[in-house]
Design a protein around this motif. Structure first.
Motif, PDB file in Angstrom:
ATOM      1  N   GLU A 130       0.824  -1.215   0.000  1.00 39.46           N
ATOM      2  CA  GLU A 130       0.000   0.000   0.000  1.00 39.46           C
ATOM      3  C   GLU A 130       0.858   1.266   0.000  1.00 39.46           C
ATOM      4  O   GLU A 130       0.465   2.293  -0.530  1.00 39.46           O
ATOM      5  N   ASP A 131       2.058   1.193   0.618  1.00 40.39           N
ATOM      6  CA  ASP A 131       2.899   2.390   0.720  1.00 40.39           C
ATOM      7  C   ASP A 131       4.061   2.370  -0.276  1.00 40.39           C
ATOM      8  O   ASP A 131       5.015   3.137  -0.143  1.00 40.39           O
ATOM      9  N   SER A 132       3.991   1.486  -1.299  1.00 38.58           N
ATOM     10  CA  SER A 132       5.062   1.436  -2.297  1.00 38.58           C
ATOM     11  C   SER A 132       5.108   2.734  -3.105  1.00 38.58           C
ATOM     12  O   SER A 132       4.076   3.342  -3.380  1.00 38.58           O
ATOM     13  N   SER A 133       6.305   3.130  -3.466  1.00 36.37           N
ATOM     14  CA  SER A 133       6.507   4.334  -4.271  1.00 36.37           C
ATOM     15  C   SER A 133       6.829   3.950  -5.705  1.00 36.37           C
ATOM     16  O   SER A 133       7.416   2.886  -5.945  1.00 36.37           O
ATOM     17  N   PRO A 134       6.452   4.792  -6.673  1.00 34.98           N
ATOM     18  CA  PRO A 134       6.811   4.511  -8.070  1.00 34.98           C
ATOM     19  C   PRO A 134       8.303   4.266  -8.218  1.00 34.98           C
ATOM     20  O   PRO A 134       9.124   4.912  -7.557  1.00 34.98           O
ATOM     21  N   GLY A 135       8.657   3.310  -9.070  1.00 39.01           N
ATOM     22  CA  GLY A 135      10.054   2.932  -9.224  1.00 39.01           C
ATOM     23  C   GLY A 135      10.636   3.397 -10.534  1.00 39.01           C
ATOM     24  O   GLY A 135      10.167   4.357 -11.149  1.00 39.01           O
ATOM     25  N   ASN A 136      11.675   2.690 -10.982  1.00 46.13           N
ATOM     26  CA  ASN A 136      12.365   3.067 -12.206  1.00 46.13           C
ATOM     27  C   ASN A 136      11.592   2.570 -13.434  1.00 46.13           C
ATOM     28  O   ASN A 136      10.978   1.508 -13.415  1.00 46.13           O
ATOM     29  N   ILE A 137      11.659   3.343 -14.496  1.00 46.40           N
ATOM     30  CA  ILE A 137      11.067   2.932 -15.762  1.00 46.40           C
ATOM     31  C   ILE A 137      11.899   1.792 -16.327  1.00 46.40           C
ATOM     32  O   ILE A 137      13.114   1.907 -16.476  1.00 46.40           O
ATOM     33  N   ASP A 138      11.256   0.666 -16.643  1.00 48.38           N
ATOM     34  CA  ASP A 138      12.021  -0.472 -17.159  1.00 48.38           C
ATOM     35  C   ASP A 138      11.536  -0.944 -18.524  1.00 48.38           C
ATOM     36  O   ASP A 138      11.981  -1.968 -19.017  1.00 48.38           O
ATOM     37  N   SER A 139      10.603  -0.188 -19.131  1.00 46.16           N
ATOM     38  CA  SER A 139      10.113  -0.559 -20.464  1.00 46.16           C
ATOM     39  C   SER A 139       9.377   0.633 -21.065  1.00 46.16           C
ATOM     40  O   SER A 139       8.988   1.565 -20.358  1.00 46.16           O
ATOM     41  N   ALA A 140       9.183   0.575 -22.377  1.00 44.49           N
ATOM     42  CA  ALA A 140       8.383   1.614 -23.038  1.00 44.49           C
ATOM     43  C   ALA A 140       6.961   1.601 -22.506  1.00 44.49           C
ATOM     44  O   ALA A 140       6.319   2.651 -22.384  1.00 44.49           O
ATOM     45  N   TYR A 141       6.473   0.417 -22.165  1.00 47.87           N
ATOM     46  CA  TYR A 141       5.124   0.303 -21.603  1.00 47.87           C
ATOM     47  C   TYR A 141       5.019   1.048 -20.279  1.00 47.87           C
ATOM     48  O   TYR A 141       4.088   1.835 -20.069  1.00 47.87           O
ATOM     49  N   SER A 142       5.974   0.804 -19.365  1.00 44.67           N
ATOM     50  CA  SER A 142       5.907   1.482 -18.067  1.00 44.67           C
ATOM     51  C   SER A 142       6.060   2.992 -18.233  1.00 44.67           C
ATOM     52  O   SER A 142       5.412   3.772 -17.529  1.00 44.67           O
ATOM     53  N   ALA A 143       6.895   3.422 -19.184  1.00 48.05           N
ATOM     54  CA  ALA A 143       7.037   4.855 -19.439  1.00 48.05           C
ATOM     55  C   ALA A 143       5.704   5.449 -19.883  1.00 48.05           C
ATOM     56  O   ALA A 143       5.311   6.535 -19.431  1.00 48.05           O
ATOM     57  N   SER A 144       4.984   4.730 -20.753  1.00 48.39           N
ATOM     58  CA  SER A 144       3.712   5.260 -21.252  1.00 48.39           C
ATOM     59  C   SER A 144       2.667   5.339 -20.154  1.00 48.39           C
ATOM     60  O   SER A 144       1.840   6.263 -20.141  1.00 48.39           O
ATOM     61  N   LYS A 145       2.685   4.406 -19.202  1.00 46.17           N
ATOM     62  CA  LYS A 145       1.722   4.440 -18.109  1.00 46.17           C
ATOM     63  C   LYS A 145       2.053   5.548 -17.109  1.00 46.17           C
ATOM     64  O   LYS A 145       1.154   6.236 -16.604  1.00 46.17           O
ATOM     65  N   ILE A 146       3.338   5.743 -16.818  1.00 43.72           N
ATOM     66  CA  ILE A 146       3.731   6.846 -15.928  1.00 43.72           C
ATOM     67  C   ILE A 146       3.385   8.179 -16.578  1.00 43.72           C
ATOM     68  O   ILE A 146       2.840   9.087 -15.934  1.00 43.72           O
ATOM     69  N   ASN A 147       3.684   8.312 -17.867  1.00 35.97           N
ATOM     70  CA  ASN A 147       3.364   9.552 -18.575  1.00 35.97           C
ATOM     71  C   ASN A 147       1.850   9.781 -18.612  1.00 35.97           C
ATOM     72  O   ASN A 147       1.381  10.920 -18.454  1.00 35.97           O
ATOM     73  N   ALA A 148       1.094   8.717 -18.808  1.00 31.15           N
ATOM     74  CA  ALA A 148      -0.367   8.849 -18.840  1.00 31.15           C
ATOM     75  C   ALA A 148      -0.891   9.332 -17.490  1.00 31.15           C
ATOM     76  O   ALA A 148      -1.796  10.171 -17.426  1.00 31.15           O
ATOM     77  N   GLU A 149      -0.320   8.812 -16.389  1.00 35.25           N
ATOM     78  CA  GLU A 149      -0.742   9.277 -15.069  1.00 35.25           C
ATOM     79  C   GLU A 149      -0.412  10.753 -14.874  1.00 35.25           C
ATOM     80  O   GLU A 149      -1.191  11.495 -14.265  1.00 35.25           O
ATOM     81  N   ASN A 150       0.724  11.189 -15.396  1.00 38.37           N
ATOM     82  CA  ASN A 150       1.070  12.610 -15.297  1.00 38.37           C
ATOM     83  C   ASN A 150       0.118  13.463 -16.135  1.00 38.37           C
ATOM     84  O   ASN A 150      -0.288  14.553 -15.713  1.00 38.37           O
ATOM     85  N   TRP A 151      -0.241  12.991 -17.321  1.00 40.73           N
ATOM     86  CA  TRP A 151      -1.237  13.700 -18.123  1.00 40.73           C
ATOM     87  C   TRP A 151      -2.569  13.750 -17.404  1.00 40.73           C
ATOM     88  O   TRP A 151      -3.291  14.756 -17.453  1.00 40.73           O
TER      89      TRP A 151
END
Length: 211
Positions: A130-151
């Motif tokens: 529950e208290d985990s923090s976002p980690g390192n980007i390890d794929s184009a997929y994870s980058a797109s999901k992190i970017n989508a959350e920022n959008w």
């Protein structure tokens, strides 16, 4: 009689989309479903369902339709199993979100977005708490999901409405390693544990994801 709450669901024929629509149609909702595919035959006679065919990643599809809804549930997008390149994941996961939330003919009181546990980094490296923090980007997929959350955060600020990002794990019914374990067990064959059994994965029953 109370007016039915209206919900837009994108990715309507996807793994979660159809299951969610069938569930909500048993409740007091009116569904506007968006998909690149035609309506399934078993839904043809549903009075509380409107089906819109269109590709949100390509263009705005609500130019001739004006809607004021209670919620948008955005399920459309590509998963890690799609094996797309960088531009493919940008189009499927970032552009669809931005196009949808840039539709001037749609107003909504809330947005629910299906993100992924990959925003925490390597999905095989740890249990997600529950208290985990976002980690390192390890794929184009994870980058797109992190970017989508920022959008999504940007649109929340711009539209001044609440948003929810559901960081989904894999689904038990979604195939992959779960099917491998079940099939090997049924056949009474050895089950190989990768990395000496030190890899942990989170899985969710699809009914809980829908709930």
């Amino acid at each position: 009689m109370n007016k039915k709450k209206q919900i837009i669901i994108t990715g309507a024929t996807g793994f979660l989309g159809l299951k969610l629509i069938n569930k909500l149609l048993t409740k007091d909702f009116y569904i506007i479903a968006v998909s690149r595919s035609s309506i399934p035959s078993n839904l043809n006679n549903q009075q509380n369902l409107r089906w819109i065919i269109g590709d949100i990643s390509e263009k705005l599809i609500f130019q001739n339709i004006k809607l004021s809804v209670d919620c948008i549930i955005h399920l459309a997008g590509a998963t890690i199993g799609s094996n797309l390149d960088e531009q493919g994941y940008i189009k499927a996961n970032e552009l669809t979100l931005n196009n949808l939330l840039s539709e001037e003919n749609i107003t909504t009181k809330k947005i629910i977005f299906t993100s992924s546990q990959v925003i925490y980094g390597d999905k095989n490296s740890k249990n997600i708490k529950e208290d985990s923090s976002p980690g390192n980007i390890d794929s184009a997929y994870s980058a797109s999901k992190i970017n989508a959350e920022n959008w999504l955060k940007w649109h929340q600020r711009k539209l001044q409405i609440p948003v929810i990002a559901l960081r989904m794990s894999g689904f038990i019914e979604g195939g992959g390693i779960i099917d491998y374990i079940i099939d090997r067990a049924i056949e009474n064959k050895e089950i190989e544990l990768f990395s000496k059994g030190n890899i942990f994965r989170d899985y969710l029953p699809v009914k809980d994801g829908i709930s």
